[in-house]
Motif scaffolding. Structure first.
Motif, PDB file in Angstrom:
ATOM      1  N   HIS A 166       0.823  -1.217   0.000  1.00 34.57           N
ATOM      2  CA  HIS A 166       0.000   0.000   0.000  1.00 34.57           C
ATOM      3  C   HIS A 166       0.852   1.259   0.000  1.00 34.57           C
ATOM      4  O   HIS A 166       0.485   2.262  -0.632  1.00 34.57           O
ATOM      5  N   GLN A 170       0.575   4.052  -2.797  1.00 35.56           N
ATOM      6  CA  GLN A 170       0.238   5.427  -2.403  1.00 35.56           C
ATOM      7  C   GLN A 170       1.202   6.418  -3.060  1.00 35.56           C
ATOM      8  O   GLN A 170       0.792   7.476  -3.565  1.00 35.56           O
ATOM      9  N   LYS A 171       2.505   6.077  -3.074  1.00 37.46           N
ATOM     10  CA  LYS A 171       3.511   6.954  -3.681  1.00 37.46           C
ATOM     11  C   LYS A 171       3.252   7.097  -5.191  1.00 37.46           C
ATOM     12  O   LYS A 171       3.395   8.194  -5.754  1.00 37.46           O
ATOM     13  N   ASP A 174       0.287   9.364  -5.647  1.00 37.81           N
ATOM     14  CA  ASP A 174       0.698  10.762  -5.389  1.00 37.81           C
ATOM     15  C   ASP A 174       1.343  11.367  -6.640  1.00 37.81           C
ATOM     16  O   ASP A 174       1.062  12.517  -7.008  1.00 37.81           O
ATOM     17  N   GLU A 188     -10.965   8.520   1.981  1.00 39.51           N
ATOM     18  CA  GLU A 188      -9.793   7.752   2.421  1.00 39.51           C
ATOM     19  C   GLU A 188     -10.089   6.259   2.388  1.00 39.51           C
ATOM     20  O   GLU A 188      -9.229   5.446   2.023  1.00 39.51           O
ATOM     21  N   LYS A 191      -9.995   5.166  -1.186  1.00 33.41           N
ATOM     22  CA  LYS A 191      -8.633   5.126  -1.712  1.00 33.41           C
ATOM     23  C   LYS A 191      -7.915   3.855  -1.253  1.00 33.41           C
ATOM     24  O   LYS A 191      -7.183   3.228  -2.019  1.00 33.41           O
ATOM     25  N   SER A 192      -8.144   3.467  -0.009  1.00 30.23           N
ATOM     26  CA  SER A 192      -7.575   2.210   0.492  1.00 30.23           C
ATOM     27  C   SER A 192      -8.120   1.021  -0.291  1.00 30.23           C
ATOM     28  O   SER A 192      -7.389   0.083  -0.629  1.00 30.23           O
ATOM     29  N   PHE A 195      -6.394   0.657  -3.625  1.00 29.70           N
ATOM     30  CA  PHE A 195      -5.119  -0.049  -3.548  1.00 29.70           C
ATOM     31  C   PHE A 195      -5.334  -1.556  -3.416  1.00 29.70           C
ATOM     32  O   PHE A 195      -4.563  -2.349  -3.961  1.00 29.70           O
TER      33      PHE A 195
END
Length: 433
Positions: A166, A170-171, A174, A188, A191-192, A195
């Motif tokens: 994760h 996430q990176k 971004d 949020e 978004k999790s 992933f």
């Protein structure tokens, strides 16, 4: 959405290609291969690249690492796919690589999905690796030990890439937001979930991000709304290759370890991946015999009943019968006493393969056989008080051996008491002679 003009027809460039890293500090999740005295770092410092096999799941950075490595060392980079490339194309690549070599330039040839080349096709690369015409970088999602021939493997170093976690995903997300100057329109929690849906695949994540950016919505999407827009990535699973054997091993060991929940998880993974349910049932039957045995004789019945239920009902209803058998086996008491007993008995059978049975347990249908002592002294067990004569049934020149040693679990506890009872009677009969 960036477009390239090709004549009068614009060409869309996918976000994953626009965001492909050009420096190692933007390659996330594979730091163990890139920094802190790693092999790749040493290659860059030395200015020389060794042939490599990059083994890892889809979308983890195999192509990107090969491309950046070639650029850092100043080699020409070329990539092909083993799925679409033929021998003539490869020989043309060798010819151009030889021209570069004469001019003092190296060539890195990346072969994506290299496991799709058969053994003969793989041999084509050997002389060109040996004489330095090319540096081969093979990218594969399959275990190289199974899919590549030993001659090719011996000339390459195998580097194992991680599935993206994760943090790495996430990176990547971004960077996508920065490049597109947009934020993902997700809560949020959603978004999790995004992933989770990517399942470790950075390329698939970026494809989903591109879909979300193209919505041009000002609303923030919840998890259910995200699921309505994006389908989950198909599991990485080839039922004829390495993934199949990894998952069936995980299922069997979870059953043996009496972990009901893990067993159900691996069962579901295999079914979701499209594995043949009858193959899974065969493993359940094996587990019932090998790992449970007589600690719970009903385990085998449950496994065989799952086969009947599946054949009767089909999918998906029949899969519930497989799940029921899985739960029963996972929660059953475990014993490999039957497995061990048979293995040890088989070893003695090979060792003493020519010994005759004792004459007293041989039938004597002819006078000659009776004259030679066949059936002489045999005691019919049912005519004894305990229904047990205590006679020896091993070959006369072979010492008695104890193969089956039940454990103090489940039904084998009862069997152990029976064996002890008969052993006491055997000793009593022996002492009375």
């Amino acid at each position: 959405m960036p477009l390239l003009s090709l004549g009068s027809k614009p060409v869309h460039i996918p976000l994953a290609d626009r965001l492909r890293p050009t420096e190692f500090n933007a390659v996330y999740g594979q730091e163990h291969l890139i920094f802190n005295g790693s092999m790749i770092e040493n290659m860059i410092n030395s200015g020389h690249i060794s042939s490599l096999i990059l083994w890892g799941p889809p979308g983890c950075g195999k192509t990107t690492i090969a491309r950046i490595l070639a650029e850092k060392v100043g080699y020409h980079f070329q990539s092909i796919s083993a799925v679409t490339s033929g021998t003539s194309e490869i020989r043309n690549i060798f010819s151009k690589a030889e021209e570069r070599k004469r001019l003092g330039f190296g060539t890195v040839l990346l072969i994506d999905e290299i496991h799709h080349f058969n053994r003969t096709q793989q041999d084509i690369f050997l002389p060109h690796i040996e004489n330095g015409t090319i540096v081969l970088v093979g990218a594969t999602t399959e275990n190289p030990s199974f899919e590549l021939n030993s001659a090719l493997l011996s000339r390459c170093k195998v580097l194992i890439l991680n599935r993206l976690d994760h943090f790495a995903l996430q990176k990547i997300a971004d960077r996508a937001e920065q490049l597109c100057s947009k934020s993902l329109p997700l809560t949020e929690e959603a978004k999790s979930l995004l992933f989770d849906l990517a399942d470790g695949d950075g390329r698939y994540l970026l494809n989903m991000c591109e879909i979300l950016f193209d919505l041009n919505t000002t609303n923030t999407l919840s998890s259910p709304e995200l699921l309505a827009i994006i389908q989950k990535k198909r599991p990485l699973y080839d039922k004829s290759r390495d993934g199949h054997y990894n998952l069936i091993s995980a299922l069997h060991k979870s059953l043996r370890g009496s972990d009901c929940d893990a067993s159900l998880y691996w069962l579901s993974r295999m079914l979701e991946g499209g594995d043949n349910p009858l193959y899974i049932i065969r493993r359940l039957v094996r587990c019932a015999i090998e790992d449970i045995g007589l600690a719970d004789p009903n385990a085998l019945t449950q496994a065989l009943a799952a086969k009947e239920a599946y054949e009767l009902l089909g999918s998906p209803e029949g899969e519930l019968g497989i799940a029921q058998a899985t739960i029963y086996l996972a929660t059953a008491p475990k014993s490999n006493a039957v497995y061990t007993a048979f293995k040890n008995a088989n070893s003695d059978a090979k060792r003493y393969s020519s010994l005759m049975p004792p004459k007293h347990i041989l039938n004597a249908p002819t006078k000659m056989m009776k004259d030679h002592g066949y059936s002489d002294g045999y005691t019919y067990d049912h005519n004894t008080k305990e229904g047990f004569s205590g006679q020896s049934y091993f070959p006369e020149s072979m010492e008695r051996n104890k193969y089956y040693k039940p454990i103090e679990r489940g039904f084998e506890r009862e069997i152990q008491s029976r064996l002890l009872y008969w052993e006491q009677l055997r000793q009593k009969a022996k002492s009375s002679k």
